[in-house]
Design a protein around this motif. Structure first.
Motif, PDB file in Angstrom:
ATOM      1  N   GLY A  92       0.768  -1.229   0.000  1.00  0.00           N
ATOM      2  CA  GLY A  92       0.000   0.000   0.000  1.00  0.00           C
ATOM      3  C   GLY A  92       0.799   1.280   0.000  1.00  0.00           C
ATOM      4  O   GLY A  92       0.263   2.355  -0.283  1.00  0.00           O
ATOM      5  N   ALA A  93       2.090   1.213   0.293  1.00  0.00           N
ATOM      6  CA  ALA A  93       2.926   2.417   0.372  1.00  0.00           C
ATOM      7  C   ALA A  93       3.702   2.616  -0.929  1.00  0.00           C
ATOM      8  O   ALA A  93       4.231   1.652  -1.495  1.00  0.00           O
ATOM      9  CB  ALA A  93       3.901   2.307   1.540  1.00  0.00           C
ATOM     10  N   PRO A  94       3.810   3.856  -1.444  1.00  0.00           N
ATOM     11  CA  PRO A  94       4.586   4.106  -2.668  1.00  0.00           C
ATOM     12  C   PRO A  94       6.048   3.735  -2.460  1.00  0.00           C
ATOM     13  O   PRO A  94       6.688   4.248  -1.526  1.00  0.00           O
ATOM     14  CB  PRO A  94       4.425   5.614  -2.892  1.00  0.00           C
ATOM     15  N   ARG A  95       6.577   2.855  -3.358  1.00  0.00           N
ATOM     16  CA  ARG A  95       7.952   2.410  -3.145  1.00  0.00           C
ATOM     17  C   ARG A  95       8.786   2.373  -4.417  1.00  0.00           C
ATOM     18  O   ARG A  95       9.991   2.185  -4.346  1.00  0.00           O
ATOM     19  CB  ARG A  95       7.974   1.001  -2.521  1.00  0.00           C
ATOM     20  N   PHE A  96       8.174   2.548  -5.607  1.00  0.00           N
ATOM     21  CA  PHE A  96       9.025   2.510  -6.793  1.00  0.00           C
ATOM     22  C   PHE A  96       8.332   3.200  -7.971  1.00  0.00           C
ATOM     23  O   PHE A  96       7.106   3.397  -7.988  1.00  0.00           O
ATOM     24  CB  PHE A  96       9.421   1.076  -7.168  1.00  0.00           C
ATOM     25  N   LEU A  97       9.159   3.553  -8.946  1.00  0.00           N
ATOM     26  CA  LEU A  97       8.735   4.190 -10.189  1.00  0.00           C
ATOM     27  C   LEU A  97       9.134   3.274 -11.336  1.00  0.00           C
ATOM     28  O   LEU A  97      10.231   2.709 -11.350  1.00  0.00           O
ATOM     29  CB  LEU A  97       9.435   5.539 -10.342  1.00  0.00           C
ATOM     30  N   ALA A 102      12.579   3.282  -4.662  1.00  0.00           N
ATOM     31  CA  ALA A 102      12.758   4.459  -3.814  1.00  0.00           C
ATOM     32  C   ALA A 102      13.869   4.237  -2.800  1.00  0.00           C
ATOM     33  O   ALA A 102      13.999   3.137  -2.242  1.00  0.00           O
ATOM     34  CB  ALA A 102      11.454   4.779  -3.088  1.00  0.00           C
ATOM     35  N   PRO A 103      14.681   5.236  -2.557  1.00  0.00           N
ATOM     36  CA  PRO A 103      15.664   5.131  -1.482  1.00  0.00           C
ATOM     37  C   PRO A 103      14.956   4.829  -0.165  1.00  0.00           C
ATOM     38  O   PRO A 103      13.857   5.338   0.091  1.00  0.00           O
ATOM     39  CB  PRO A 103      16.313   6.524  -1.457  1.00  0.00           C
ATOM     40  N   PRO A 104      15.516   3.976   0.687  1.00  0.00           N
ATOM     41  CA  PRO A 104      14.815   3.580   1.911  1.00  0.00           C
ATOM     42  C   PRO A 104      14.651   4.748   2.876  1.00  0.00           C
ATOM     43  O   PRO A 104      15.585   5.511   3.117  1.00  0.00           O
ATOM     44  CB  PRO A 104      15.716   2.494   2.502  1.00  0.00           C
TER      45      PRO A 104
END
Length: 759
Positions: free
Chosen positions: A61-66, A95-97
């Motif tokens: 559910g959390a935005p983590r990549f493009l 995404a950077p952690p």
């Protein structure tokens, strides 16, 4: 982890995009100095481009990549001779952690983006062009099935043009768990387990070595840190293991450890390869679980029964080779292993009634059994199939079979029986089932109120070919009826919330040539099944069902589920353990003292009922094969019906108590006690004191059983040390004779009883 991919919303996601593409870790994205307006312009242009798409990826559910996908024919790659119709370009940026890094996240994201690309059937290949200097991403590309073609000049970089076909991606994904990093973790885990359990069974004797221990095995020496708990239980730290082979550092390797220890372990030379194969399969399963079953223990605290079942990763806690499953291919593993969590539709065969035996519980009829398990339209379909072949449906009984068993055994080894219509393949049923930890048993996921189905499965797993004997099972429903009548009529057992899940029907086909040979063989156990009651209708609202094996579970990061349950419960650890032992230990002691009745109560044979995360009751299952009355006819407390006499055994006095000492104390509680001690929840002495109090309280409540309690003497200072791995090592093909299991036992001295009253 749950990964989803959705179209990018530039305005909504602008802050995220800007932070991601300008982060120092995103240097190869070539937007380090971009402003918010630069990022908006860039991605608004991509969204507006009919040949280029941008995607936002979420993890749980959390935005983590493009991700970006594009048509190479409308990109800087246009005109390259290597590219053609059906190619799709792809970029991905994780995404950077923001906090601690998540192990395996990048690989999982990359796989999800690749699967997203290939979801379009017109896509023939995926094309990437990473910066040639970006060695980590190039390695990941190759691991995913990409082939590097050549370096090409592109604006701002020299790129490595690489392509991946659909077939290459699927092939790479099928064995994506077999990487050096994951295998190293699996090896260390299994070597640690082997060292600990072999030390527990006194096959090896670790010598003190500074602050740790040392074991010499052939030309290798293993040094490691370990904690020792009561019952001579060793918990070896996998990360601490150091190996020297001929004085040179070497990686821990479970197969090599077994080969080095083979003379000490006593494995017959002709059976050593079989055991090594089971070790290899256990390693492969361990790596697969590390790759695919990274479910945090905290996420299982409120999980459903089948979610917990499929999240278990250890297998039997004592056996080293506990995920053999010899006979399964990689595709079979992914389809049928319980940890894969995939739905399975059982196949059905019609077995000629005159050659097949169906035995039923006292309150079940053939008509009721099939009406409850098969929908009317399925019955009609099966009957129609038989009529189309010119045979009479009433001349047959319906028998469920594992899909693997039909494909690999019935259709081949029993081809003559199929050809003469003694067996008729009817196809798959309509219900989705889930394989349980016992591998050949299935839970009806679509209709949970329907019975479990236990099938014959001719794979080699943990010392046995997992067949089912029609002759042995003929009495199974009668045995279950008798055991259930004893349990259900006992006030003490009811007060403890203890019940059994009856096996209400058993069926087996005996018309094959193998049943006409002089000597028994595994081939007589290929075509049989049984039905067991589901726990779902008997579980009150507000309660959680779980396999007791979950109490021994640690997730990939080492967090234990039992500790998570206790922390979420309204009680302290001591109170929780007291409730657990009232639901588990006290009923088993009562059955032994009151009826000489012993079960095989290991983790996968017992279901716990939890309320507010605290145990309130338990169901025993797998009754027919693993129950015994340990008293000769003249000394029995209860008479047995003639058809149930099979379960009676005349055991030596020092063996009778092992039904608790070995099967409960050593087989289950030593692991639970060590986990709670190591997690700082409850010291081991506190755990075992509660276990002793549980037995003493039962004795105080039942003075009429004083003679039996004295005879079994469960609080004696020590008891015989019965060893499981020694059984498997002695005969990796059939470690015990099920008709005389007591005679198969192997002992290694005695164990100090942690429940003994200290003088």
């Amino acid at each position: 982890m749950d990964i989803t991919i959705e179209p990018l919303d530039v305005e909504r996601d602008l802050d995220l995009l800007h932070a991601w593409v300008t982060h120092p870790r995103s240097v190869y994205w070539m937007m380090q100095d971009a402003t918010r307006d630069d990022v908006r312009e860039e991605y608004a242009g991509i969204v507006a481009n009919p040949h280029h798409d941008a995607w936002l990826g979420r993890v749980d559910g959390a935005p983590r990549f493009l991700a970006e996908t594009y048509d190479p024919a409308h990109s800087p790659l246009a005109g390259l001779p290597e590219l053609g119709e059906g190619d799709l370009g792809m970029h991905v940026l994780v995404a950077p952690p923001a906090g601690p890094s998540v192990r395996g996240l990048t690989t999982a994201v990359f796989d999800a983006v690749m699967a997203h690309c290939f979801a379009d059937p017109s896509v023939r290949r995926v094309v990437v062009e990473p910066d040639a200097r970006n060695e980590p991403i190039r390695a990941k590309n190759v691991a995913a099935g990409f082939v590097e073609l050549r370096e090409i000049p592109l604006p701002g970089k020299t790129a490595m043009l690489s392509v991946c076909t659909r077939a290459a991606f699927e092939a790479a994904r099928s064995a994506e768990h077999l990487t050096p990093a994951l295998m190293d973790r699996a090896q260390r885990h299994l070597v640690a387990k082997a060292l600990g359990e072999f030390a527990h069974e006194r096959l090896i004797t670790p010598a003190p070595d500074g602050e740790g221990f040392r074991v010499v095995a052939g030309s290798s020496a293993y040094s490691f840190a370990a904690r020792r708990h009561p019952l001579d239980h060793w918990v070896v730290d996998p990360a601490s293991i150091e190996r020297l082979r001929a004085g040179v550092p070497a990686d821990p390797d479970a197969q090599e450890l077994i080969a080095e220890l083979a003379p000490t372990l006593g494995i017959p030379d002709q059976l050593l390869p079989t055991y090594l194969e089971e070790i290899a399969s256990t390693l492969a399963a361990g790596a697969w679980k590390l790759r695919h079953r990274r479910v945090p223990a905290a996420d299982l605290v409120g999980a459903g029964y089948q979610e917990i079942e499929s999240a278990m990763t250890e297998g039997h806690p004592a056996f080293v080779a506990n995920n053999g499953r010899i006979g399964f291919s990689l595709d079979d593993y992914r389809a049928y292993a319980p940890e894969a969590g995939q739905p399975v539709r059982l196949h059905w065969v019609a077995a000629r009634r005159s050659l097949t035996h169906l035995s039923l519980a006292h309150d079940t009829t053939e008509h009721e059994l099939y009406d409850g398990e098969l929908a009317p339209e399925v019955r009609d379909r099966f009957d129609g199939r038989l009529r189309a072949l010119g045979v009479t449906p009433q001349d047959y009984l319906y028998l469920p079979v594992h899909p693997w068993q039909w494909q690999h055994k019935l259709a081949v080894t029993f081809a003559p029986d199929v050809a003469r219509r003694d067996l008729v393949h009817l196809g798959a049923g309509d219900d989705d089932h889930r394989p349980q930890q016992s591998i050949r048993t299935f839970f009806n996921a679509g209709r949970p109120e329907r019975h479990y189905v236990k099938t014959a499965l001719a794979i080699q797993n943990m010392g046995f070919v997992r067949g089912l004997s029609p002759a042995y099972m003929a009495a199974t429903p009668a045995i279950n009826d008798w055991v259930a009548s004893v349990v259900e009529s006992d006030d003490e057992l009811r007060a403890c919330g203890f019940g059994v899940l009856r096996e209400v029907a058993a069926i087996g086909y005996t018309g094959d040539a193998f049943h006409r040979t002089a000597e028994p063989s595994p081939y007589r156990k290929m075509i049989a099944a049984l039905w067991r009651e589901s726990p779902v209708p008997r579980t009150p609202d507000g309660e959680q069902l779980t396999t007791m094996a979950a109490l021994l579970h640690r997730d990939a990061d080492g967090d234990s589920l039992v500790t998570a349950w206790i922390k979420e419960s309204p009680v302290d650890a001591a109170t929780w353990v007291r409730a657990y032992l009232r639901a588990y230990l006290r009923p088993l002691v009562h059955c032994l003292h009151a009826y000489d009745l012993a079960f095989m109560p290991h983790g996968e044979n017992l279901l716990l009922r939890l309320r507010d995360h605290v145990p309130v009751g338990a169901f025993m299952k797998d009754i027919g094969e693993e129950v015994a009355v340990m008293a000769p006819p003249g000394g029995a407390r209860l008479p047995l019906p003639a058809e149930v006499e099979r379960i009676r055994g005349d055991f030596p006095d020092d063996v009778k108590a092992l039904a608790i000492h070995t099967d409960v104390f050593d087989g289950v509680l030593r692991f639970v006690a060590a986990i709670l001690d190591d997690d700082g929840m409850l010291p081991a002495e506190g755990f075992w004191a509660i276990a002793r109090e549980t037995i003493e309280e039962h004795a105080a409540d039942h003075p009429e059983l004083a003679d039996a309690a004295a005879a079994y003497d469960l609080l004696r200072p020590e008891f015989r040390h019965s060893c499981l791995n020694r059984l498997q090592l002695r005969n990796t093909l059939q470690m015990v004779d099920l008709t005389d299991q007591a005679e198969s036992l192997i002992f290694a001295g005695t164990l100090a009883n942690p429940l003994a009253v200290q003088s």
